[in-house]
Design a protein around this motif. Structure first.
Motif, PDB file in Angstrom:
ATOM      1  N   VAL A 117     -34.990   4.207  -3.359  1.00 44.14           N
ATOM      2  CA  VAL A 117     -36.389   4.626  -3.318  1.00 44.14           C
ATOM      3  C   VAL A 117     -36.509   6.064  -3.827  1.00 44.14           C
ATOM      4  O   VAL A 117     -37.338   6.363  -4.694  1.00 44.14           O
ATOM      5  CB  VAL A 117     -36.958   4.477  -1.889  1.00 44.14           C
ATOM      6  CG1 VAL A 117     -38.359   5.068  -1.809  1.00 44.14           C
ATOM      7  CG2 VAL A 117     -36.954   3.017  -1.474  1.00 44.14           C
ATOM      8  N   TRP A 153     -50.283  -2.636  -1.127  1.00 37.26           N
ATOM      9  CA  TRP A 153     -49.617  -2.336   0.151  1.00 37.26           C
ATOM     10  C   TRP A 153     -49.620  -0.850   0.471  1.00 37.26           C
ATOM     11  O   TRP A 153     -48.959  -0.411   1.423  1.00 37.26           O
ATOM     12  CB  TRP A 153     -48.226  -2.964   0.212  1.00 37.26           C
ATOM     13  CG  TRP A 153     -48.377  -4.384   0.675  1.00 37.26           C
ATOM     14  CD1 TRP A 153     -48.661  -5.477  -0.094  1.00 37.26           C
ATOM     15  CD2 TRP A 153     -48.357  -4.857   2.035  1.00 37.26           C
ATOM     16  NE1 TRP A 153     -48.812  -6.593   0.696  1.00 37.26           N
ATOM     17  CE2 TRP A 153     -48.619  -6.245   2.008  1.00 37.26           C
ATOM     18  CE3 TRP A 153     -48.152  -4.244   3.282  1.00 37.26           C
ATOM     19  CZ2 TRP A 153     -48.675  -7.017   3.170  1.00 37.26           C
ATOM     20  CZ3 TRP A 153     -48.203  -5.030   4.432  1.00 37.26           C
ATOM     21  CH2 TRP A 153     -48.464  -6.400   4.365  1.00 37.26           C
ATOM     22  N   CYS A 169     -34.981  -5.822  -5.213  1.00 37.53           N
ATOM     23  CA  CYS A 169     -35.588  -4.569  -5.647  1.00 37.53           C
ATOM     24  C   CYS A 169     -35.934  -3.756  -4.405  1.00 37.53           C
ATOM     25  O   CYS A 169     -36.860  -4.077  -3.671  1.00 37.53           O
ATOM     26  CB  CYS A 169     -36.842  -4.822  -6.480  1.00 37.53           C
ATOM     27  SG  CYS A 169     -37.598  -3.263  -6.985  1.00 37.53           S
ATOM     28  N   TYR A 170     -35.164  -2.694  -4.178  1.00 32.89           N
ATOM     29  CA  TYR A 170     -35.315  -1.909  -2.955  1.00 32.89           C
ATOM     30  C   TYR A 170     -36.622  -1.137  -2.916  1.00 32.89           C
ATOM     31  O   TYR A 170     -37.112  -0.798  -1.844  1.00 32.89           O
ATOM     32  CB  TYR A 170     -34.134  -0.948  -2.808  1.00 32.89           C
ATOM     33  CG  TYR A 170     -32.846  -1.668  -2.520  1.00 32.89           C
ATOM     34  CD1 TYR A 170     -32.540  -2.082  -1.235  1.00 32.89           C
ATOM     35  CD2 TYR A 170     -31.938  -1.955  -3.546  1.00 32.89           C
ATOM     36  CE1 TYR A 170     -31.368  -2.762  -0.974  1.00 32.89           C
ATOM     37  CE2 TYR A 170     -30.769  -2.635  -3.290  1.00 32.89           C
ATOM     38  CZ  TYR A 170     -30.482  -3.042  -2.000  1.00 32.89           C
ATOM     39  OH  TYR A 170     -29.335  -3.721  -1.740  1.00 32.89           O
ATOM     40  N   VAL A 171     -37.160  -0.842  -4.083  1.00 35.05           N
ATOM     41  CA  VAL A 171     -38.430  -0.122  -4.119  1.00 35.05           C
ATOM     42  C   VAL A 171     -39.551  -1.023  -3.606  1.00 35.05           C
ATOM     43  O   VAL A 171     -40.344  -0.628  -2.739  1.00 35.05           O
ATOM     44  CB  VAL A 171     -38.718   0.396  -5.542  1.00 35.05           C
ATOM     45  CG1 VAL A 171     -40.104   1.016  -5.620  1.00 35.05           C
ATOM     46  CG2 VAL A 171     -37.657   1.414  -5.948  1.00 35.05           C
ATOM     47  N   LEU A 172     -39.611  -2.256  -4.123  1.00 35.70           N
ATOM     48  CA  LEU A 172     -40.623  -3.195  -3.628  1.00 35.70           C
ATOM     49  C   LEU A 172     -40.425  -3.465  -2.142  1.00 35.70           C
ATOM     50  O   LEU A 172     -41.381  -3.503  -1.369  1.00 35.70           O
ATOM     51  CB  LEU A 172     -40.554  -4.511  -4.418  1.00 35.70           C
ATOM     52  CG  LEU A 172     -40.917  -4.423  -5.903  1.00 35.70           C
ATOM     53  CD1 LEU A 172     -40.722  -5.773  -6.572  1.00 35.70           C
ATOM     54  CD2 LEU A 172     -42.354  -3.939  -6.094  1.00 35.70           C
ATOM     55  N   GLN A 181     -35.170  -9.313  -8.347  1.00 36.38           N
ATOM     56  CA  GLN A 181     -35.391  -8.866  -9.712  1.00 36.38           C
ATOM     57  C   GLN A 181     -34.060  -8.929 -10.431  1.00 36.38           C
ATOM     58  O   GLN A 181     -33.116  -8.245 -10.029  1.00 36.38           O
ATOM     59  CB  GLN A 181     -35.944  -7.434  -9.698  1.00 36.38           C
ATOM     60  CG  GLN A 181     -36.407  -6.946 -11.036  1.00 36.38           C
ATOM     61  CD  GLN A 181     -37.599  -7.728 -11.546  1.00 36.38           C
ATOM     62  OE1 GLN A 181     -38.305  -8.351 -10.777  1.00 36.38           O
ATOM     63  NE2 GLN A 181     -37.795  -7.742 -12.841  1.00 36.38           N
ATOM     64  N   SER A 211     -39.581   0.408 -11.168  1.00 34.56           N
ATOM     65  CA  SER A 211     -38.433  -0.266 -10.545  1.00 34.56           C
ATOM     66  C   SER A 211     -38.140  -1.615 -11.199  1.00 34.56           C
ATOM     67  O   SER A 211     -37.027  -2.120 -11.119  1.00 34.56           O
ATOM     68  CB  SER A 211     -38.674  -0.447  -9.044  1.00 34.56           C
ATOM     69  OG  SER A 211     -39.591  -1.506  -8.810  1.00 34.56           O
ATOM     70  N   MET A 245     -39.250 -10.089  -4.247  1.00 37.10           N
ATOM     71  CA  MET A 245     -38.499  -8.832  -4.383  1.00 37.10           C
ATOM     72  C   MET A 245     -37.182  -9.034  -5.115  1.00 37.10           C
ATOM     73  O   MET A 245     -36.418  -8.105  -5.259  1.00 37.10           O
ATOM     74  CB  MET A 245     -38.243  -8.233  -3.006  1.00 37.10           C
ATOM     75  CG  MET A 245     -39.535  -7.727  -2.359  1.00 37.10           C
ATOM     76  SD  MET A 245     -39.237  -7.024  -0.735  1.00 37.10           S
ATOM     77  CE  MET A 245     -38.904  -8.526   0.191  1.00 37.10           C
ATOM     78  N   ALA A 250     -39.193  -1.509   0.131  1.00 33.10           N
ATOM     79  CA  ALA A 250     -39.692  -0.363   0.901  1.00 33.10           C
ATOM     80  C   ALA A 250     -41.221  -0.363   0.945  1.00 33.10           C
ATOM     81  O   ALA A 250     -41.830  -0.130   1.996  1.00 33.10           O
ATOM     82  CB  ALA A 250     -39.174   0.944   0.303  1.00 33.10           C
ATOM     83  N   ILE A 251     -41.838  -0.626  -0.195  1.00 35.82           N
ATOM     84  CA  ILE A 251     -43.303  -0.644  -0.247  1.00 35.82           C
ATOM     85  C   ILE A 251     -43.873  -1.706   0.690  1.00 35.82           C
ATOM     86  O   ILE A 251     -44.845  -1.458   1.414  1.00 35.82           O
ATOM     87  CB  ILE A 251     -43.784  -0.867  -1.698  1.00 35.82           C
ATOM     88  CG1 ILE A 251     -43.554   0.403  -2.539  1.00 35.82           C
ATOM     89  CG2 ILE A 251     -45.248  -1.293  -1.743  1.00 35.82           C
ATOM     90  CD1 ILE A 251     -43.798   0.237  -4.037  1.00 35.82           C
ATOM     91  N   TYR A 252     -43.235  -2.886   0.718  1.00 40.95           N
ATOM     92  CA  TYR A 252     -43.763  -3.979   1.544  1.00 40.95           C
ATOM     93  C   TYR A 252     -43.406  -3.824   3.019  1.00 40.95           C
ATOM     94  O   TYR A 252     -44.114  -4.336   3.889  1.00 40.95           O
ATOM     95  CB  TYR A 252     -43.249  -5.329   1.030  1.00 40.95           C
ATOM     96  CG  TYR A 252     -43.759  -5.693  -0.354  1.00 40.95           C
ATOM     97  CD1 TYR A 252     -45.075  -5.432  -0.723  1.00 40.95           C
ATOM     98  CD2 TYR A 252     -42.926  -6.299  -1.294  1.00 40.95           C
ATOM     99  CE1 TYR A 252     -45.548  -5.753  -1.990  1.00 40.95           C
ATOM    100  CE2 TYR A 252     -43.391  -6.630  -2.556  1.00 40.95           C
ATOM    101  CZ  TYR A 252     -44.698  -6.351  -2.908  1.00 40.95           C
ATOM    102  OH  TYR A 252     -45.159  -6.672  -4.158  1.00 40.95           O
ATOM    103  N   ARG A 258     -42.775  -0.791   4.693  1.00 42.83           N
ATOM    104  CA  ARG A 258     -43.283   0.428   5.326  1.00 42.83           C
ATOM    105  C   ARG A 258     -44.458   0.090   6.239  1.00 42.83           C
ATOM    106  O   ARG A 258     -45.293  -0.717   5.898  1.00 42.83           O
ATOM    107  CB  ARG A 258     -43.752   1.408   4.238  1.00 42.83           C
ATOM    108  CG  ARG A 258     -44.256   2.756   4.783  1.00 42.83           C
ATOM    109  CD  ARG A 258     -45.202   3.429   3.799  1.00 42.83           C
ATOM    110  NE  ARG A 258     -46.324   2.558   3.510  1.00 42.83           N
ATOM    111  CZ  ARG A 258     -47.384   2.422   4.316  1.00 42.83           C
ATOM    112  NH1 ARG A 258     -47.496   3.121   5.421  1.00 42.83           N
ATOM    113  NH2 ARG A 258     -48.356   1.572   3.990  1.00 42.83           N
TER     114      ARG A 258
END
Lengths: 174, 174
Positions: free
Chosen positions: A10, A42, B8-11, B3, A115, B1, B13-15, B17
């Motif tokens: 991230v 989100w 995908c760690y970014v997605l 990919q 990403s 998520m 984290a977004i989902y 959080r």
């Protein structure tokens, strides 16, 4: 970016994301755009009012028209796709907080795209013609343009950027 | 998520959080706060003007005073630390775009914290007393309060949230 011995992806994405204005021309898949918009949605918002709305502009003629409303039109034209982000004033509860929430939403969009491969750039200068953009797209006046995000695979990947050092940004710690 | 076969760690984290309002009491390391503020500073801003400024509030007495200025004071008091985010009006170039940029910056802060372990919640309700917050902290009037973010390790991790389906958010695709 090392966290408990593992790379924090991230932080890596946040630090490596750039405003991408030059594109390779390789098409961007629709599923990536939809996933990025889902990620955008989100973001947090006051009272979870989710005031963001999106118009996805694939059509080159439509992007040409919208591009004529900003000095950065060539970026919108050369992109693979653009996403126009709107505030739905019918669900707004506090204009400033809603604008902040839309900013958070756009950041999610940019990070999600980065990403997954494509690059993007947040175009705010077009807000000088926000009414014309809305009318060109045939949208009702409860939708206020917040930004246009141009999206495409990056032509190159060595772009640098800079930020102020933390000492200039932290007012105090107490 | 998924990919290219990898998460995908970014997605993720977004989902994943959440707005964390209950804390375990485990201390949050200073290096995590500084890294998260650095991540916040890597948000995009118009003309790269970087209008965000941060005050880090560790002191329980200070957080008690600031907490008295919002109905969510108990959250600020029970947190390990709070970060007050300001707009520096001396470097502002467009108030709305600056507020959006600060929103993007706060989203980076929240995602960075989440990715490193702590939870956080964005408190906007305190803006009703933004002048009193500024005066309590002894800050000059070029600094306008944008939000207070309360931070601490989450007391629990099973919190759910909801968002509108994409069909309600996408105006059109053309």
């Amino acid at each position: 970016m090392e966290q408990h011995g593992a790379v924090c992806y991230v932080l890596k994405a946040i630090y490596e994301r750039r405003s991408v204005r030059n594109y390779s021309g390789e098409p961007v898949k629709r599923e990536i755009i939809l996933e990025a918009i889902k990620a955008a949605s989100w973001a947090p918002s006051g009272l979870n009012n989710q005031p963001w709305r999106f118009a996805i502009l694939w059509d080159p003629d439509l992007r040409d028209k919208i591009g004529s409303l900003t000095r950065y039109g060539h970026i919108i034209r050369n992109a693979s796709v653009a996403v126009a982000v709107f505030l739905d004033k019918d669900v707004s509860y506090d204009y400033i907080k809603d604008c902040q929430a839309v900013g958070a939403c756009i950041q999610n969009l940019l990070l999600a795209l980065h990403s997954m491969g494509p690059g993007a750039v947040w175009i705010g200068e077009i807000l000088k013609n926000k009414e014309a953009v809305r009318e060109t797209l045939g949208l009702p006046n409860n939708l206020e343009l917040m930004a246009v995000v141009a999206i495409g695979h990056p032509a190159s990947k060595n772009q640098t950027s800079t930020r102020k050092p933390l000492e200039e940004l932290i007012i105090f710690e107490r």
